[in-house]
Design a protein around this motif. Structure first.
Motif, short mmCIF file in Angstrom:
data_model
loop_
_atom_site.label_atom_id
_atom_site.label_comp_id
_atom_site.label_asym_id
_atom_site.label_seq_id
_atom_site.Cartn_x
_atom_site.Cartn_y
_atom_site.Cartn_z
N ARG A 250 25.66 42.88 -38.42
CA ARG A 250 27.10 42.99 -38.17
C ARG A 250 27.91 42.16 -39.16
N GLN A 251 27.44 40.97 -39.45
CA GLN A 251 28.20 40.05 -40.31
C GLN A 251 28.19 40.45 -41.78
N GLY B 17 30.43 44.18 -44.00
CA GLY B 17 31.79 44.36 -44.52
C GLY B 17 31.98 43.99 -45.97
N ASP C 192 30.72 44.61 -50.00
CA ASP C 192 29.96 45.36 -51.00
C ASP C 192 30.37 44.89 -52.39
#
Length: 317
Positions: free
Chosen positions: A114-115, A118, A120
């Protein structure tokens, strides 16, 4: 907690009371530390009953200690940046990360996923030969081995062959560079790795200068490209933050940056270099920046802009 781990790594089951006696702490504190170790991903198992006790799984021998969620995220994000930069040991780094992830329990793996979902890093296109070249160059640096390269300069159709002593590698402005002593020019030079078309080790060896630093060499090169030692002048440039980032990130200008805010950048540069290079460079930003100081630089840009405008007025007639 480290003491508890060292005791448990003996492979024997230990009771909480025995651990408490050995470390001169309470049994309650032992259980609190065991809970903290489990939360950190250490595979501690507590078995009840007559033959029960506390033990640690053998798999822990390959498990890193005490990575919290932010540290794990930093490792994964660092891998993404390394991959985007064309780091030559990306595969090995990925294997190392897999070992770290294998030591996590399911809840930690889900949290890590999850962490890290976000961020790339968009990597520029590079020839597939760059990674093996970087490996070979780094090996030559470590071994002190002279290499023969075929190198093609920018805007040149033909490549030429030369022998170089690679002193170090540097990653700058999305490109990899080899800093090496060139036997042909008898001087230290920089070579863009993606312009090396062939590399072969020779039978010759070299001694790298003591405490050589590629980053220091790049900075010194920028200093040497000044037109004169002085006089120096303060240059104040205003603009949007993103535009100032581009100005301050220029390979030459960044070494002269004195102060930076969201809306303004100040540089200290000698006047001859400013007059020769800066007006044309700053003109490429158009109206996105505004020169506040010095007045002579502002007037020079005005003159150049007026000359260009006049040129196209005549051309249109």
């Amino acid at each position: 907690m480290l003491s508890i781990i060292w005791m448990l790594q003996s492979g024997r089951k230990l009771t909480a009371a025995r651990i408490a006696d050995s470390l001169e702490i309470s049994v309650r504190t032992v259980y609190r530390y065991i809970d903290a170790l489990c939360a950190s991903g250490v595979p501690v198992v507590a078995e009840s009953g007559h033959d029960g006790g506390i033990r640690i799984l053998k798999s822990f021998q390959e498990t890193p200690l005490f990575f919290n969620s932010v540290e794990l995220k930093a490792l994964v994000d660092a891998f993404k940046f390394a991959q985007g930069a064309g780091y030559p040991y990306t595969e090995e780094l990925e294997i190392a990360l897999k070992k770290v992830e294998n030591g996590l329990h399911e809840e930690q793996r889900d949290d890590l996923s999850r962490q890290t979902g976000g961020l790339d890093v968009i990597s520029p296109a590079r020839p597939p030969s760059v990674v093996p070249l970087l490996r070979d160059l780094e090996k030559a640096v470590n071994d002190g081995r002279t290499v023969r390269i075929v190198y093609r300069k920018a805007n040149m159709e033909q490549a030429n062959e030369r022998e170089v002593d690679p002193y170090g590698l540097a990653y700058d402005r999305n490109e990899w560079y080899a800093v090496a002593f060139c036997h042909r020019s008898q001087a230290v030079r920089t070579f863009r790795v993606d312009r090396i078309t062939l590399l072969k080790p020779t039978e010759a060896w070299f001694q790298k200068p003591e405490r050589f630093s590629a980053s220091v060499y790049f900075r010194d090169q920028s200093e040497r490209e000044r037109e004169a030692d002085g006089p120096l002048t303060v240059i104040r440039i205003e603009g949007e933050s993103d535009t100032l980032n581009a100005v301050c990130g220029h390979w030459h200008m960044r070494h002269y940056l004195m102060e930076r805010t969201d809306r303004e950048a100040r540089f200290l540069l000698d006047v001859p270099t400013m007059n020769k290079y800066l007006p044309m460079y700053l003109m490429t930003f158009g109206t996105a920046i505004r020169i506040r100081e010095p007045l002579t630089l502002k007037r020079r840009v005005q003159e150049m802009a007026s000359a260009i405008a006049h040129h196209y007025e005549i051309d249109s007639d």
